[in-house]
Structures are given as structure tokens and as C-alpha cells.
Design a protein around this motif. Sequence first.
Motif, mmCIF file in Angstrom:
data_model
loop_
_atom_site.group_PDB
_atom_site.id
_atom_site.type_symbol
_atom_site.label_atom_id
_atom_site.label_comp_id
_atom_site.label_asym_id
_atom_site.label_seq_id
_atom_site.Cartn_x
_atom_site.Cartn_y
_atom_site.Cartn_z
ATOM 1 N N LYS A 89 -2.419 -14.104 -61.231
ATOM 2 C CA LYS A 89 -3.646 -14.113 -60.421
ATOM 3 C C LYS A 89 -3.644 -12.970 -59.401
ATOM 4 C CE LYS A 89 -5.064 -18.969 -60.390
ATOM 5 N NZ LYS A 89 -5.254 -20.149 -59.531
ATOM 6 N N ILE B 69 -4.252 -9.688 -61.193
ATOM 7 C CA ILE B 69 -5.665 -9.554 -61.552
ATOM 8 C C ILE B 69 -6.472 -9.180 -60.302
ATOM 9 C CG2 ILE B 69 -7.717 -10.809 -62.337
ATOM 10 C CD1 ILE B 69 -5.800 -12.399 -64.215
ATOM 11 N N GLY B 70 -6.191 -9.829 -59.185
ATOM 12 C CA GLY B 70 -6.891 -9.533 -57.934
ATOM 13 C C GLY B 70 -6.666 -8.099 -57.475
ATOM 14 N N SER C 277 -5.746 -5.584 -59.348
ATOM 15 C CA SER C 277 -6.405 -4.719 -60.324
ATOM 16 C C SER C 277 -7.911 -4.658 -60.083
ATOM 17 C CB SER C 277 -6.130 -5.208 -61.750
ATOM 18 O OG SER C 277 -4.746 -5.178 -62.012
ATOM 19 N N ALA C 278 -8.511 -5.799 -59.770
ATOM 20 C CA ALA C 278 -9.946 -5.836 -59.485
ATOM 21 C C ALA C 278 -10.270 -4.998 -58.247
ATOM 22 C CB ALA C 278 -10.427 -7.279 -59.301
ATOM 23 N N MET C 279 -9.412 -5.084 -57.235
ATOM 24 C CA MET C 279 -9.644 -4.291 -56.029
ATOM 25 C C MET C 279 -9.525 -2.802 -56.337
ATOM 26 S SD MET C 279 -8.784 -4.870 -52.235
ATOM 27 C CE MET C 279 -9.022 -3.660 -50.967
ATOM 28 N N LEU D 56 -10.039 -1.355 -59.172
ATOM 29 C CA LEU D 56 -11.230 -0.989 -59.951
ATOM 30 C C LEU D 56 -12.426 -0.842 -59.011
ATOM 31 C CD1 LEU D 56 -12.482 -0.476 -62.736
ATOM 32 C CD2 LEU D 56 -12.902 -2.938 -62.886
ATOM 33 N N GLY D 57 -12.581 -1.760 -58.075
ATOM 34 C CA GLY D 57 -13.670 -1.666 -57.101
ATOM 35 C C GLY D 57 -13.567 -0.403 -56.262
#
Length: 149
Positions: A131, A134-135, A137-139, A141-142
Motif C-alpha cells: 500500500k 502504491i501511494g 508511486s501515485a505521488m 506520478l502526480g
Amino acid sequence: MNQSLLSIIAFIGGVCLAIQAGFNTQLGVLVKKPILASISTSISGVLFAFVFVMLFSKDIPNIQTAKQVPWYLWFTGGLFSIIGITLYYFTIPKLGISKMISMGLCGQLVFSVVAGHFGWLDLPLEPITLKKMIGVSAMILGIAFINSN
């Protein structure tokens, strides 16, 4: 305190830091020395912290307690604060506040996940989980989206 309230307080803290960065970047640009803006932040921060301690603190550590703290803990936070803040004031006029803050938050997030995983700086152990990955990685990407043209 419940998690929702703590999250709101943390969010407000982030907003305050972004506002502070904006004001002090203006100061650094006007005086043409970001380090002078850092000095201003440090001096005014000491004054406001002193007022807050006087208003809101029930007890202040005594000399014996203060002596038990390793000497370097009184100074290293200030060192890294001045370095970080000065780098903010130096890069905001060149990158813009949203790019700089997003990159700064990314650095904080990546370091905090690694430091928590290994317990660096005497922090509680917080293993890296799927988790969290993923978090992060999402940041990232953002941040890539924020910084793209």
C-alpha cells in the motif's frame, strides 16, 4: 485526538508552510539573498515559538532534563531546517511554487518511508508495505503530471 482531526491539523500545517515559503521567497528575491530570508524565518520563528511556549505550555523542561538531551539534538534540526528552507527560497523563483513544493514533498515522502522502514533517527519502525509503495508511486506520478508542460 482522533485521526481525522490530526489529519486536518497536518493539512493546515502544510498550507502554512506553503504560505511561509511564498512570503519568504518574495523576501529572498527582493534582498537578492535567499539565506537572508532563512535568517528572517529563524529569528521570527524563535520569537513566535517563545510566545507560544509562554501562552500554551504548562511546564518547561528543567536544566537537568535539558542536560540529558544529546548536544547535537539542539542544533541539527536547525541546520537541516536552514538548508531546506534556503533551498526552497532559492528554487521557488526558478521553478514556481507548485513544482518546488511538489518536489519538496516528494523528497520528504520518500525519505520518511525509507527512514521509517529502517527506524533511522530513532523513529518508530514502519515497514514498507505494498500500500505504501502504491501511494508513493501515485505521488511520484502526480508530481510528474504537475511538472510536465
